[in-house]
Each structure stands twice: as C-alpha cells, then as structure tokens.
Design a protein around this motif. Structure first.
Motif, short mmCIF file in Angstrom:
data_model
loop_
_atom_site.label_atom_id
_atom_site.label_comp_id
_atom_site.label_asym_id
_atom_site.label_seq_id
_atom_site.Cartn_x
_atom_site.Cartn_y
_atom_site.Cartn_z
N LYS A 147 11.81 1.77 -46.16
CA LYS A 147 11.89 0.36 -45.75
C LYS A 147 11.93 0.22 -44.22
O LYS A 147 11.32 -0.66 -43.64
N HIS A 148 12.68 1.12 -43.58
CA HIS A 148 12.84 1.03 -42.12
C HIS A 148 12.46 2.39 -41.52
O HIS A 148 13.04 3.41 -41.87
N VAL A 149 11.44 2.37 -40.64
CA VAL A 149 11.01 3.58 -39.93
C VAL A 149 11.27 3.38 -38.44
O VAL A 149 10.98 2.31 -37.90
N ALA A 150 11.88 4.38 -37.80
CA ALA A 150 12.11 4.32 -36.34
C ALA A 150 11.28 5.42 -35.68
O ALA A 150 11.09 6.50 -36.26
N ILE A 151 10.75 5.12 -34.49
CA ILE A 151 9.89 6.10 -33.80
C ILE A 151 10.31 6.25 -32.33
O ILE A 151 10.48 5.24 -31.62
N ILE A 152 10.50 7.51 -31.89
CA ILE A 152 10.64 7.80 -30.46
C ILE A 152 9.26 8.22 -29.98
O ILE A 152 8.76 9.29 -30.35
N MET A 153 8.63 7.34 -29.18
CA MET A 153 7.21 7.48 -28.83
C MET A 153 7.08 8.35 -27.58
O MET A 153 6.93 7.86 -26.47
N ASP A 154 7.18 9.66 -27.74
CA ASP A 154 7.30 10.59 -26.62
C ASP A 154 5.98 11.30 -26.35
O ASP A 154 5.14 11.45 -27.23
#
Ligand SMILES: CCc1cc(N2CCCCCC2)n2ncc(-c3ccc(F)cc3)c2n1
Length: 243
Positions: free
Chosen positions: A13-20
């Motif tokens: 349902k909830h995806v988090a991304i560290i865009m490195d």
C-alpha cells in the motif's frame, strides 16, 4: 511459485524510496552533478506513473534531507528549483492520473518560490483521490520525532494530555505522517545506488518495513526495475497455503 507478473491483489500500500545516485550518475558521464538531479526528476514522474498504475496507495520520496543543506550552494539552489520545474512539466499528468501531492518535512526553511510551487501543486491536486505522491522535503526523522515529543510534552503541561495514555498510537499521531492514518508506515523501502543505510529517513515508520537495496543509480531506475522490486516484495510474502 515464481511469477514474472505483479499480483495486483498484493501490491504494497505504501512504498518509500531513497532516490540516491544522481551525482554519481552525472560524474560517470563527465557531466555536472545537477545533470543527474535533472534526469532524476524525470525518473520521479516515470516511477510515479508506474506506482499509480499498479495500485500503490502512497509513494513517499526522499527529495531533500536536512543534511542536504551542506551541499555546495549552487547545487542546493538548483535542487530548490526542481519542485517548480516538476510541477510546470507534470501537474497536468498527475491530475489526469488522479495523483494527490502532499509533503512531509519543514517546508518553512525552503526558498519562497519552492514553497509557493509546492503549495500550489497541493492545491491543484487536493481533490484527487488516487495515489498520494508524498515528497519528503527538508525532512529528518530524528527532528520529526523530537518535535513530536515536544508537542506531546506541551499538551501534558497544558493539562490536555494524561501521560498515562501516551502510547505508540499517540506518538504516531504527532508525526508528519499522521495524515496518512493506517497507511503511514511503508510496507516497502527501496534505496538506489547500492548504499545500505536509512539516512535519517522515516526511522519510526520503517520499524517493520521490508528493505530493498539496488545497485541501480536513481537516474537509471526504470518502471520495469520498480515492478521487479514489487515482485521481489511479493515473493518475500508469498503464501504457501498458509495465512
Ligand atoms: C527539493 C529537492 C528535490 C530534488 C529532486 N531531485 C534531486 C534528487 C533526487 C532525485 C529526484 C530529483 N526532486 N525531484 C522532484 C522533486 C520535487 C520535490 C517536491 C515537489 F513538490 C515536487 C517535486 C525534487 N525535489
């Protein structure tokens, strides 16, 4: 059973991304670092559409951390221009896909133009009830938790809150992510570029999240890569006839 398709019934349902990896991407091509950030901004739109198409409910992207202020002034100035550039280019597509823009972090410290663009985008998409595209801007998890503790202590001091009732739910309700309700905690965190650290991102909310680290640099991260991470998440949670 292996599969090469996303099971739409079991999308996180909830995806988090560290865009490195944006600076490294540019350096490998002998380009200025800001070229990596510019390319990275276009990838934000591609991954936003891919997530929305799969039925992800919340996509939280770590766009600017409290530590990023230490970068060279010219780079920070360019980064602060990206929200305006993003919305000028992508707001019509976001609205067409019913995507609602929200933010977490202390936006009061951002340049006036950056704040204006972000506020306008939130107004323009406020009635969209599809995926929430949640940008973490000038965000730091330890600052978020510290502010929550201060707010709770102030309520206790004012006699508005009995310390005996302070539990994890009360603390969650005082975090920036409180507006997400039951969807505040990401089921999956993806970090690109091979770094395997949380970097002061959603430390409370990620307590039970699956953590996925990919060597791909953010500018090279494609919708197919995103779908592969969702399939890998589903393989970790595959049912063997059980619950
Ligand atoms: C403020 C720093 C920053 C950096 C950045 N990069 C650079 C670093 C990460 C890779 C993506 C591209 N992006 N990409 C979109 C936004 C954006 C932020 C808020 C908003 F409401 C709309 C768009 C963005 N913001």
């Amino acid at each position: 059973m292996e599969t090469n398709e996303v099971d739409r019934e079991r999308v996180p349902k909830h995806v988090a991304i560290i865009m490195d990896g944006n600076g490294r991407w540019a350096q490998r091509r002998h380009l200025p670092r800001i070229a990596g950030h510019k390319r990275g901004m276009n990838v934000v739109e591609d991954i936003t559409m891919a997530a929305s198409d799969l039925g992800v409910r919340v996509l939280t992207l770590y766009a600017f951390s409290t530590e990023n202020w230490k970068r060279p002034t010219t780079e920070v100035k360019y980064l602060m221009s990206l929200p305006s550039r993003f919305f000028n280019k992508f707001v019509p597509n976001l609205i067409a896909n019913n995507v609602q823009v929200r933010t977490i972090g202390d936006s009061s410290q951002l340049p006036a133009e950056t704040q204006r663009a972000v506020k306008q985008a939130q107004l323009d998409t406020a009635t969209c009830d599809g995926m929430i595209l949640n940008f973490a801007l000038n965000y730091g998890s330890r600052a978020e938790i510290t502010t929550a503790a201060q707010r709770i202590a102030t309520e206790v001091q004012a006699g508005d809150l009995d310390p005996a009732v302070i539990d994890e739910q009360v603390l969650s309700e005082h975090l920036n992510t409180a507006f997400l309700g039951n969807e505040a905690d990401p089921e999956l965190l993806i970090r690109t570029s091979g770094e395997e650290r949380l970097s002061n991102f959603l430390l409370w909310q990620l307590a039970y999240s699956e953590l996925a680290f990919t060597d791909k640099l953010w500018p090279d991260f494609t919708p197919a890569d995103f779908r592969a991470e969702i399939m890998a998440f589903q393989q970790r949670h595959r049912r063997f006839g059980g619950l």
